[in-house]
Design a protein around this motif. Sequence first.
Motif, mmCIF file in Angstrom:
data_model
loop_
_atom_site.group_PDB
_atom_site.id
_atom_site.type_symbol
_atom_site.label_atom_id
_atom_site.label_comp_id
_atom_site.label_asym_id
_atom_site.label_seq_id
_atom_site.Cartn_x
_atom_site.Cartn_y
_atom_site.Cartn_z
ATOM 1 N N LYS A 1 0.897 -1.135 -0.212
ATOM 2 C CA LYS A 1 0.057 -0.005 -0.047
ATOM 3 C C LYS A 1 0.917 1.339 -0.230
ATOM 4 C CE LYS A 1 -3.333 2.105 2.913
ATOM 5 N NZ LYS A 1 -4.476 2.166 4.312
ATOM 6 N N ARG B 1 1.090 5.392 0.376
ATOM 7 C CA ARG B 1 0.165 6.770 0.934
ATOM 8 C C ARG B 1 0.983 7.786 0.622
ATOM 9 N NH1 ARG B 1 -1.711 6.140 6.804
ATOM 10 N NH2 ARG B 1 0.419 6.668 7.219
ATOM 11 N N ILE C 1 -3.990 7.309 -2.317
ATOM 12 C CA ILE C 1 -3.697 5.968 -1.898
ATOM 13 C C ILE C 1 -3.677 5.119 -3.110
ATOM 14 C CG2 ILE C 1 -4.583 4.093 -0.681
ATOM 15 C CD1 ILE C 1 -3.801 5.909 1.597
ATOM 16 N N PHE D 1 -2.184 0.921 -4.507
ATOM 17 C CA PHE D 1 -1.761 -0.558 -4.064
ATOM 18 C C PHE D 1 -0.849 -0.946 -5.442
ATOM 19 C CE2 PHE D 1 -5.609 0.462 -1.768
ATOM 20 C CZ PHE D 1 -5.041 -0.104 -0.555
ATOM 21 N N SER E 1 0.176 -4.869 2.577
ATOM 22 C CA SER E 1 -1.159 -4.963 2.444
ATOM 23 C C SER E 1 -1.535 -6.232 1.893
ATOM 24 C CB SER E 1 -1.618 -3.847 1.442
ATOM 25 O OG SER E 1 -2.997 -3.906 1.443
ATOM 26 N N GLU F 1 -7.560 -6.387 0.696
ATOM 27 C CA GLU F 1 -7.743 -4.902 0.958
ATOM 28 C C GLU F 1 -7.402 -4.121 -0.311
ATOM 29 O OE1 GLU F 1 -5.667 -1.414 3.677
ATOM 30 O OE2 GLU F 1 -4.441 -2.958 3.451
ATOM 31 N N MET F 2 -6.429 -4.545 -1.092
ATOM 32 C CA MET F 2 -6.469 -3.608 -2.283
ATOM 33 C C MET F 2 -7.839 -3.727 -3.395
ATOM 34 S SD MET F 2 -4.065 -5.056 -5.440
ATOM 35 C CE MET F 2 -3.762 -3.926 -7.087
ATOM 36 N N LYS G 1 -10.502 -1.599 -1.031
ATOM 37 C CA LYS G 1 -10.268 -0.146 -1.217
ATOM 38 C C LYS G 1 -10.334 0.711 -2.674
ATOM 39 C CE LYS G 1 -9.767 0.246 3.229
ATOM 40 N NZ LYS G 1 -8.616 0.405 3.908
#
Length: 361
Positions: free
Chosen positions: A44, A46, A84, A86, A117, A121-122, A125
């Motif tokens: 991930k 940010r 954000i 990935f 991650s 989650e990828m 999100k």
Amino acid sequence: MAHLTQGYAKASHSPQEEFDRKRPVIQYGTPVAPSIGGGKVVCKLRGVPFSATDEHVRQFFGEFRLDSDPVKFQTNAEGRPTGIAFAKFSSHQDCQMAIQAKNRQYMGSRYIELFPSSLEEMGEKTQPILSTNWVRMRGLPYSATKQDIIAFVGVMGLTESNIFLVTEKTGRPSGEAFLQMASEMDARTAILKDRQQMGNRYIELFLTTREECDQSIARFSRIEAVPPVGLPPAYDPNATGAGYAPPAPINGELVLRLHGLPFRATEQDIICFFQDLDVARVQIHYEGDRPSGDAYVEFKFLHEYQAALQRNRQMMGSRYVEVFPSTKQEAESRLSGGYAGSVGPGYVAVPAPPMPHLHAP
């Protein structure tokens, strides 16, 4: 507010409760390394520039091998990038090495933070947001109050308790606010005021999510995971060596400090985190009227205290939680200026605020 708890979802009827009900429940687990699915590991990012493309991310990682179709960007309810992204790597090793080598390196003028991650989650999100009743305001005058915002938006039913003004760590207003509208229709009505004037400033309004509100709060309230002076470091359950043992309770007190909790975590979430252990008391630490991400947990028996230490760096939702030995004195000192919720025999629950937010300027 509908809390994210494991197995505690309740039927609800209001628009906000329905919106909350559809959000994922907090999950608990042990992955301190990136989770692996089908041989592919995810990182991930940010702080990604809003103008970044797949190619920029590929160039950022350079020699580290990415998988096919590896880059996904998170967008808000308006389809705008959130910063954000990935990246999916070809191997676990490539992902770990990339995080170690590239964390806090620059992409253009922005430095990028990297986190382990997962494919889950990828996927979660980066899905398009289909509905929301949250609105984000940007460009507010620093002197703007909640009443100013209510007058500006002009939507019936918006109250001060549903307006969350974001301030910087210094207490200075950031010029941002989040509004929890009564319905998706009210949210879409509110954003019709986009780029209208408040005083001598034009204001941007766009749809957002509750998660973005929490992330913004977290950005301005994050503290380093450093144990208090005089306390031992967090217990490493993977440590080995002759004579190594979990740290003994301080002053014989079976109290632990948790750091890095999700900002919406409840007392029940923390009890679930220590599932199968007999928790005597949970107290969540607040800074003003917002959670700090810390809590204090007291146990009845030494063997359960020692077992709880081994939950260090296990996951609650998408956050890994650090566990430190602590004392009643430290807990009482930190909790004396804020709200604290308690559970367990002999304790009365003190209700926490319905939603974490920062003070109005």
